[in-house]
Design a protein around this motif. Structure first.
Motif, PDB file in Angstrom:
ATOM      1  N   LEU A   1      10.751  -5.785  -2.457  1.00 57.79           N
ATOM      2  CA  LEU A   1       9.493  -6.267  -1.874  1.00 57.79           C
ATOM      3  C   LEU A   1       8.851  -7.329  -2.758  1.00 57.79           C
ATOM      4  O   LEU A   1       8.415  -8.381  -2.265  1.00 57.79           O
ATOM      5  CB  LEU A   1       8.526  -5.099  -1.650  1.00 57.79           C
ATOM      6  N   VAL A   2       8.792  -7.082  -4.042  1.00 54.04           N
ATOM      7  CA  VAL A   2       8.187  -8.059  -4.962  1.00 54.04           C
ATOM      8  C   VAL A   2       8.956  -9.378  -4.931  1.00 54.04           C
ATOM      9  O   VAL A   2       8.363 -10.460  -4.870  1.00 54.04           O
ATOM     10  CB  VAL A   2       8.117  -7.491  -6.401  1.00 54.04           C
ATOM     11  N   ILE A   3      10.274  -9.308  -4.933  1.00 57.62           N
ATOM     12  CA  ILE A   3      11.084 -10.525  -4.879  1.00 57.62           C
ATOM     13  C   ILE A   3      10.819 -11.276  -3.576  1.00 57.62           C
ATOM     14  O   ILE A   3      10.691 -12.503  -3.567  1.00 57.62           O
ATOM     15  CB  ILE A   3      12.585 -10.199  -5.036  1.00 57.62           C
ATOM     16  N   GLN A   4      10.713 -10.545  -2.473  1.00 52.52           N
ATOM     17  CA  GLN A   4      10.425 -11.188  -1.193  1.00 52.52           C
ATOM     18  C   GLN A   4       9.082 -11.912  -1.217  1.00 52.52           C
ATOM     19  O   GLN A   4       8.988 -13.066  -0.802  1.00 52.52           O
ATOM     20  CB  GLN A   4      10.407 -10.158  -0.061  1.00 52.52           C
ATOM     21  N   VAL A   5       8.060 -11.217  -1.682  1.00 50.61           N
ATOM     22  CA  VAL A   5       6.704 -11.775  -1.626  1.00 50.61           C
ATOM     23  C   VAL A   5       6.517 -12.906  -2.629  1.00 50.61           C
ATOM     24  O   VAL A   5       5.936 -13.942  -2.302  1.00 50.61           O
ATOM     25  CB  VAL A   5       5.656 -10.656  -1.849  1.00 50.61           C
TER      26      VAL A   5
ATOM     27  N   VAL B   1      17.635  -5.607   4.072  1.00 54.03           N
ATOM     28  CA  VAL B   1      18.730  -4.632   4.129  1.00 54.03           C
ATOM     29  C   VAL B   1      18.730  -3.766   2.871  1.00 54.03           C
ATOM     30  O   VAL B   1      18.894  -2.538   2.949  1.00 54.03           O
ATOM     31  CB  VAL B   1      20.090  -5.335   4.339  1.00 54.03           C
ATOM     32  N   VAL B   2      18.529  -4.383   1.718  1.00 53.59           N
ATOM     33  CA  VAL B   2      18.451  -3.626   0.459  1.00 53.59           C
ATOM     34  C   VAL B   2      17.319  -2.606   0.541  1.00 53.59           C
ATOM     35  O   VAL B   2      17.488  -1.434   0.167  1.00 53.59           O
ATOM     36  CB  VAL B   2      18.258  -4.579  -0.744  1.00 53.59           C
ATOM     37  N   LYS B   3      16.152  -3.034   1.041  1.00 53.55           N
ATOM     38  CA  LYS B   3      15.019  -2.114   1.174  1.00 53.55           C
ATOM     39  C   LYS B   3      15.348  -0.956   2.105  1.00 53.55           C
ATOM     40  O   LYS B   3      15.041   0.200   1.798  1.00 53.55           O
ATOM     41  CB  LYS B   3      13.777  -2.847   1.711  1.00 53.55           C
TER      42      LYS B   3
ATOM     43  N   LEU C   1      12.230   2.355  -6.850  1.00 51.89           N
ATOM     44  CA  LEU C   1      12.095   1.137  -7.666  1.00 51.89           C
ATOM     45  C   LEU C   1      12.893  -0.020  -7.075  1.00 51.89           C
ATOM     46  O   LEU C   1      12.436  -1.169  -7.099  1.00 51.89           O
ATOM     47  CB  LEU C   1      12.525   1.407  -9.109  1.00 51.89           C
ATOM     48  N   VAL C   2      14.065   0.256  -6.525  1.00 48.58           N
ATOM     49  CA  VAL C   2      14.864  -0.798  -5.877  1.00 48.58           C
ATOM     50  C   VAL C   2      14.109  -1.356  -4.670  1.00 48.58           C
ATOM     51  O   VAL C   2      14.017  -2.575  -4.492  1.00 48.58           O
ATOM     52  CB  VAL C   2      16.260  -0.273  -5.480  1.00 48.58           C
TER      53      VAL C   2
ATOM     54  N   VAL D   1       0.840  -1.205   0.000  1.00 46.13           N
ATOM     55  CA  VAL D   1       0.000   0.000   0.000  1.00 46.13           C
ATOM     56  C   VAL D   1       0.873   1.252   0.000  1.00 46.13           C
ATOM     57  O   VAL D   1       0.634   2.198  -0.768  1.00 46.13           O
ATOM     58  CB  VAL D   1      -0.975  -0.010   1.202  1.00 46.13           C
ATOM     59  N   LEU D   2       1.896   1.262   0.840  1.00 47.09           N
ATOM     60  CA  LEU D   2       2.795   2.417   0.884  1.00 47.09           C
ATOM     61  C   LEU D   2       3.536   2.595  -0.439  1.00 47.09           C
ATOM     62  O   LEU D   2       3.734   3.726  -0.898  1.00 47.09           O
ATOM     63  CB  LEU D   2       3.779   2.275   2.044  1.00 47.09           C
ATOM     64  N   ALA D   3       3.936   1.502  -1.071  1.00 46.52           N
ATOM     65  CA  ALA D   3       4.615   1.597  -2.372  1.00 46.52           C
ATOM     66  C   ALA D   3       3.701   2.224  -3.413  1.00 46.52           C
ATOM     67  O   ALA D   3       4.147   3.045  -4.222  1.00 46.52           O
ATOM     68  CB  ALA D   3       5.080   0.213  -2.826  1.00 46.52           C
TER      69      ALA D   3
END
Length: 144
Positions: A87-91, A128-130, A81-82, A58-60
């Motif tokens: 987030l997309v990779i995690q989910v 960490v990347v996020k 975008l990073v 939602v925040l994104a």
């Protein structure tokens, strides 16, 4: 700073705070609390991280809309975008493996003795990347 940049900045720092508080504070501490068993901790973790990931999405979206309506610099867009990609990779990529692992531990507690899975370490690395991407985009949005 226009008001859309302010909205994006606020949402970025809320997102950053949520990730720091949940991933790097709540998650490791919950297993140290008296009476919290591995199955109980895993059950709590599933609920908390599902809620976190929904909130992050939602925040994104809020940030994306604010950036489209505002006039961000390319650094801000790249950093957001990073964070969104992480987030997309995690989910999509990592959470299913973590779910399979927690299912295995919940059905056979001896599975927990083998330690954390590689997927867990990948998830933490993406956190960490996020954090870095959100911090970078937030600072840029503040105009530093």
């Amino acid at each position: 700073m226009n008001h859309w940049s302010a909205v994006a900045g606020a949402a970025v720092f809320v997102w950053l705070g949520m990730v720091l508080a949940i991933s790097f504070l709540e998650a490791p501490l919950k297993f140290r609390a008296p009476g919290v068993t591995i199955p109980l901790g895993l059950g709590i973790g599933r609920l908390v991280f599902r809620a976190l990931n929904i909130s992050e999405a939602v925040l994104a979206v809020v940030i994306a809309v604010a950036l489209v309506l505002g006039s961000p610099g390319p650094g801000v867009v790249a950093a957001v975008l990073v964070a969104a990609a992480a987030l997309v990779i995690q989910v999509v990529g990592v959470r299913p493996a973590l779910t399979r692992r927690s299912d295995a531990v919940l059905s056979d507690a001896t599975q927990a003795e083998s330690g954390r899975s590689r997927a867990h370490y990948v998830y933490v690395a993406l956190e960490v990347v996020k954090v870095v991407a959100l911090l970078f985009s937030g600072v840029l949005l503040l105009g530093f």
